[in-house]
Design an enzyme around this catalytic site. Structure first.
Site, mmCIF file in Angstrom:
data_model
loop_
_atom_site.group_PDB
_atom_site.id
_atom_site.type_symbol
_atom_site.label_atom_id
_atom_site.label_comp_id
_atom_site.label_asym_id
_atom_site.label_seq_id
_atom_site.Cartn_x
_atom_site.Cartn_y
_atom_site.Cartn_z
ATOM 1 N N ASP A 155 0.861 -1.163 0.000
ATOM 2 C CA ASP A 155 0.000 0.000 0.000
ATOM 3 C C ASP A 155 0.912 1.232 0.000
ATOM 4 O O ASP A 155 2.108 1.124 0.299
ATOM 5 C CB ASP A 155 -0.880 -0.043 1.256
ATOM 6 C CG ASP A 155 -1.766 1.166 1.400
ATOM 7 O OD1 ASP A 155 -2.365 1.585 0.393
ATOM 8 O OD2 ASP A 155 -1.859 1.700 2.521
ATOM 9 N N LEU A 156 0.363 2.388 -0.315
ATOM 10 C CA LEU A 156 1.176 3.607 -0.344
ATOM 11 C C LEU A 156 0.967 4.446 0.919
ATOM 12 O O LEU A 156 1.843 4.521 1.783
ATOM 13 C CB LEU A 156 0.846 4.425 -1.593
ATOM 14 C CG LEU A 156 1.579 5.759 -1.756
ATOM 15 C CD1 LEU A 156 3.084 5.584 -1.710
ATOM 16 C CD2 LEU A 156 1.140 6.438 -3.063
#
Length: 234
Positions: free
Chosen positions: A12-13
């Site tokens: 995920d970012l």
């Protein structure tokens, strides 16, 4: 399996690789003000970090879908020029990615942030070179609108057959949406508590593993370091 055994790692970012709190909360404030809603306390807006924005505006401010779409549009007015750079890479992340790449891990990003913004952020902070694929949501909310859809797109771009996903791929994220999306896509999820999950959220939604810090994440993903059991006990 332990995390070191997965050859493909999807990250995920927001809340996992970078801390986007300043930019996201200021842009949410900007969007809410267009509806006459004043929210001076940006800490209350950190719950917008992670989930799709359209869902958050509906859930947290009772907006109908059309209103939420308008709010997302206002949010992006500020985000696309200012907000996306009001961000910072978590200490230790770049070193972790460099080491994982060097030892042959195939790295990807699967984020609910629109693809165009995710690419610009990763390029700006010098992280894009570590990733074989960078997949984000679609701007129009019609194609890649859920975390599961984004993860499936990443798996497709990596050319991983459905029967291989469970044994080869690990999702790494900080919110329940990462866990639920990974499960729907047929893979396990490692939850990171240095992000924006509510207390107990990662365990409640069924993360297969949970770590507390970037240093711990680095250690358990790196094949050359000591392995230990961080599986979540029911």
């Amino acid at each position: 399996m332990i995390p070191q055994d997965y050859p493909y790692l999807l990250f995920d970012l927001d809340g996992t690789l970078t801390d986007p709190a300043e930019g996201i909360t200021k842009c949410v404030q900007y969007a809410l003000e267009s509806f006459g809603i004043k929210e001076p306390d940006r800490t209350k807006l950190k719950r917008f970090i992670g989930p799709p924005l359209i869902d958050s505006f509906q859930e947290f401010y009772g907006m109908k879908e059309e209103q939420a779409l308008q709010a997302v549009s206002k949010y992006r007015e500020r985000f696309k020029t200012v907000g996306l750079y009001e961000n910072k890479v978590y200490p230790g992340v770049k070193e972790m990615l460099e080491e994982l790449q060097a030892e042959g891990k195939i790295l990807g990003v699967a984020t609910s942030k629109p693809d165009v913004f995710a690419n610009r952020i990763l390029e700006h902070f010098g992280l894009s070179r570590y990733f074989t694929v960078i997949c984000g949501a679609s701007l129009d909310h019609k194609v890649l609108s859920t975390k599961a859809a984004v993860i499936r797109e990443a798996l497709s771009e990596l050319k991983i057959r459905p029967e291989e996903t469970e044994e080869k791929v690990l999702m790494i994220g900080d919110r329940k949406h990462d866990i639920l999306g990974a499960r729907e896509a047929g893979i396990c999820c490692l939850g990171v508590e240095f992000g924006y999950a509510e207390p107990g959220e990662l365990k409640e939604y069924g993360a297969s593993y949970i770590v507390q810090t970037v240093a711990e994440l680095h250690e358990i993903l790196h094949a050359g370091k000591k392995s230990y059991d961080i599986r979540v006990k029911s």
